[in-house]
Design a protein around this motif. Sequence first.
Motif, mmCIF file in Angstrom:
data_model
loop_
_atom_site.group_PDB
_atom_site.id
_atom_site.type_symbol
_atom_site.label_atom_id
_atom_site.label_comp_id
_atom_site.label_asym_id
_atom_site.label_seq_id
_atom_site.Cartn_x
_atom_site.Cartn_y
_atom_site.Cartn_z
ATOM 1 N N TYR A 150 0.835 -1.202 0.000
ATOM 2 C CA TYR A 150 0.000 0.000 0.000
ATOM 3 C C TYR A 150 0.871 1.254 0.000
ATOM 4 O O TYR A 150 0.572 2.236 -0.678
ATOM 5 C CB TYR A 150 -0.923 -0.009 1.209
ATOM 6 N N ASP A 151 1.995 1.199 0.742
ATOM 7 C CA ASP A 151 2.919 2.330 0.751
ATOM 8 C C ASP A 151 3.506 2.565 -0.640
ATOM 9 O O ASP A 151 3.734 3.714 -1.049
ATOM 10 C CB ASP A 151 4.048 2.088 1.755
ATOM 11 N N ILE A 152 3.756 1.485 -1.371
ATOM 12 C CA ILE A 152 4.271 1.626 -2.736
ATOM 13 C C ILE A 152 3.230 2.300 -3.628
ATOM 14 O O ILE A 152 3.557 3.148 -4.460
ATOM 15 C CB ILE A 152 4.685 0.255 -3.298
ATOM 16 N N ILE A 153 1.967 1.908 -3.454
ATOM 17 C CA ILE A 153 0.893 2.533 -4.238
ATOM 18 C C ILE A 153 0.831 4.032 -3.945
ATOM 19 O O ILE A 153 0.688 4.860 -4.856
ATOM 20 C CB ILE A 153 -0.454 1.864 -3.933
ATOM 21 N N LEU A 154 0.948 4.400 -2.674
ATOM 22 C CA LEU A 154 0.926 5.817 -2.311
ATOM 23 C C LEU A 154 2.144 6.549 -2.872
ATOM 24 O O LEU A 154 2.043 7.714 -3.284
ATOM 25 C CB LEU A 154 0.879 5.968 -0.791
ATOM 26 N N GLU A 155 3.289 5.881 -2.893
ATOM 27 C CA GLU A 155 4.483 6.498 -3.472
ATOM 28 C C GLU A 155 4.299 6.698 -4.972
ATOM 29 O O GLU A 155 4.706 7.733 -5.524
ATOM 30 C CB GLU A 155 5.705 5.620 -3.203
ATOM 31 N N LEU A 156 3.663 5.739 -5.631
ATOM 32 C CA LEU A 156 3.346 5.900 -7.048
ATOM 33 C C LEU A 156 2.459 7.124 -7.259
ATOM 34 O O LEU A 156 2.699 7.937 -8.162
ATOM 35 C CB LEU A 156 2.635 4.645 -7.569
ATOM 36 N N HIS A 157 1.450 7.267 -6.423
ATOM 37 C CA HIS A 157 0.554 8.427 -6.530
ATOM 38 C C HIS A 157 1.327 9.721 -6.329
ATOM 39 O O HIS A 157 1.097 10.716 -7.035
ATOM 40 C CB HIS A 157 -0.562 8.300 -5.495
ATOM 41 N N SER A 158 2.255 9.727 -5.376
ATOM 42 C CA SER A 158 3.076 10.910 -5.137
ATOM 43 C C SER A 158 3.930 11.242 -6.353
ATOM 44 O O SER A 158 4.077 12.410 -6.735
ATOM 45 C CB SER A 158 3.962 10.689 -3.905
ATOM 46 N N LEU A 159 4.504 10.225 -6.989
ATOM 47 C CA LEU A 159 5.311 10.447 -8.190
ATOM 48 C C LEU A 159 4.462 11.007 -9.326
ATOM 49 O O LEU A 159 4.918 11.857 -10.092
ATOM 50 C CB LEU A 159 5.968 9.129 -8.618
ATOM 51 N N ILE A 160 3.215 10.536 -9.428
ATOM 52 C CA ILE A 160 2.310 11.053 -10.461
ATOM 53 C C ILE A 160 2.023 12.527 -10.223
ATOM 54 O O ILE A 160 2.058 13.349 -11.148
ATOM 55 C CB ILE A 160 1.003 10.243 -10.481
ATOM 56 N N LEU A 161 1.742 12.892 -8.973
ATOM 57 C CA LEU A 161 1.470 14.292 -8.650
ATOM 58 C C LEU A 161 2.671 15.170 -8.965
ATOM 59 O O LEU A 161 2.526 16.287 -9.479
ATOM 60 C CB LEU A 161 1.077 14.427 -7.180
#
Length: 287
Positions: A150-161
Amino acid sequence: MTAAVESNIYPYAEKTENLPVCLRGIGGTEWQGYYQENGEGCWFKILWCISGMGCINYDEQSVEISKGDLIFMPKAYPHEYYPYQPKWTVRWIVFDGYDIERTLGELGLDKPVLLKSCDTTELNKLFNKIMLTLRTDRINGIFRCSGLCYDIILELHSLILNAVKSGSNVKNDILLPVINHIEDNFNRDLPISELVGLSGVSHQYLGRIFRQAMGSSIEKYIKKRRILEAKHLLLETDEPINEISDKCGFREPGYFSTVFKRSEGISPIEYRRMSKKQLLHNRSGRK
């Protein structure tokens, strides 16, 4: 520095169907070969490149994948990837979960995402932590690692932003000279080709990012700017309609009147009369 990884782990434990996000697999190799997903897979995937170069095909497009590039693929989404160089080093995780589609949907991850030249430092840290946990905790490791997933998914979202923010800055650099040029030259013939040449990008791309930023096409924006100036001149001056038309970039007074009425609902003459009448009323009311 990223440590070499030459293994894949597909953890198993009972009762994982109760996990909202569940890690299903993780791995990496320095020698990534050909892989194809035919649209029947049941897991979501995040893959990123450590070094070398490969290619991914999806949605009838082929995209090079090199160091720092990352791609997210929804489940059952047809794609394939393969190396351009013999040594192509990648990392990947696959996951699902009873609440994963809602979670990804809320993050805007309902279709493939390709990010170029990302800072994957945090992803690599989480990846290494998951690998270590799965190797050292055979009992509860999958549950702990599903949280890390889940932390990886959130990091992906952060990279997208971050990518969107960076992209917005690039778009602003393109659009600002165009908008300034419109402001300085709307009172004359202003062909779109002139603005395209100023922007340094294609007609199609300029039109797309202009609409995204300004809420209208370039043509409509120029017309609105001309109408705004015309309203100012109609209210503040007694200049004839044909002169105002010319000053606002409309070479034909008849066309100016048509465009103005379409925009404001009344003719330029009616607008001048009604606006000045209202202005006089407002001034007399303040005495």
